[in-house]
Design an enzyme around this catalytic site. Structure first.
Site: not given
Ligand code: XMP
Ligand code: MG
Length: 183
Positions: A47-48, A103-104, A107, A135, A156-157, A163, A169
């Site tokens: 949903k991000g 993508e949001d 990470d 990141k 963590f944001v 969310d 969100r």
């Molecule tokens: P990865 O680690 O697989 O991240 O690159 C996948 C999904 O995890 C969520 N994500 C976050 N959500 N704050 C959030 O609220 C964060 O800092 C964060 N880092 C990762 C996000 O949906 C991302 O697509």
């Molecule tokens: Mg995401």
């Protein structure tokens, strides 16, 4: 939640709504030029990516179809498990399409690397990624991300679609979640 309670859950505002919109206009201009005359489809990751998709798609000068995929790798935690599950698949056949995944945040990169591998078998003409946030210090796998909104520190944001346990969100800015909220 009341404004004072929200404020005490956050530390720094990293990216403001205004900065996001300025950057989305820049990326949209770039994407419009790169995909001129091509059959582009935007794929948002639920949903991000809801907020970034809504604003980015409207910043584009042309009509563009949007489809959605829901995957989960986190649950109510702040670290990626690397185990990705499809909760909702696409409705679109990607054959011959130029796909831009929206993508949001990248990470660890584990979710996107899994998604890219999954999409590779669907016959798309091309697959690229636009991540609003990235990141660099958290990367566990290298993702070839053509369009990036902002590189941010390894905190963590939340906000603007992001969310923690389904909260925050609908905040307009992207802010760092205070560690006392999740530790
Ligand atoms: P990865 O680690 O697989 O991240 O690159 C996948 C999904 O995890 C969520 N994500 C976050 N959500 N704050 C959030 O609220 C964060 O800092 C964060 N880092 C990762 C996000 O949906 C991302 O697509
Ligand atoms: Mg995401």
């Amino acid at each position: 939640m009341r404004a004072a309670d929200i404020a005490s859950d956050l530390t720094d505002v990293l990216v403001t709504e205004e900065q996001i919109h300025t950057r989305l206009d820049e990326v949209a201009a770039q994407v419009a030029a790169d995909y001129d005359g091509k059959d582009l489809v935007l794929v948002g990751v639920l949903k991000g990516a809801v907020m970034v998709m809504a604003d980015f798609a409207r910043a584009l000068p042309t009509l563009v179809p949007m489809d959605w995929m829901a995957v989960s790798s986190y649950g109510a935690s702040t670290k990626s498990s690397g185990v990705v599950q499809i909760r909702k698949d696409l409705d679109t056949d990607l054959h011959g399409k130029h796909v831009l995944i929206v993508e949001d945040i990248i990470d660890s990169g584990l979710t996107l690397s899994w998604l890219l591998e999954n999409f590779a078998s669907r016959g798309a003409a091309s697959i690229e990624v636009f991540a609003l946030l990235r990141k660099p210090e958290a990367a566990k796998v290298v993702i070839d991300c053509k369009y990036v909104g902002f590189d941010i520190p390894n905190d963590f944001v939340v906000g603007y679609g992001l969310d923690y346990a389904e909260k925050y969100r609908n905040l307009r800015d992207v802010a760092v979640l205070a560690p006392h909220v999740y530790s």
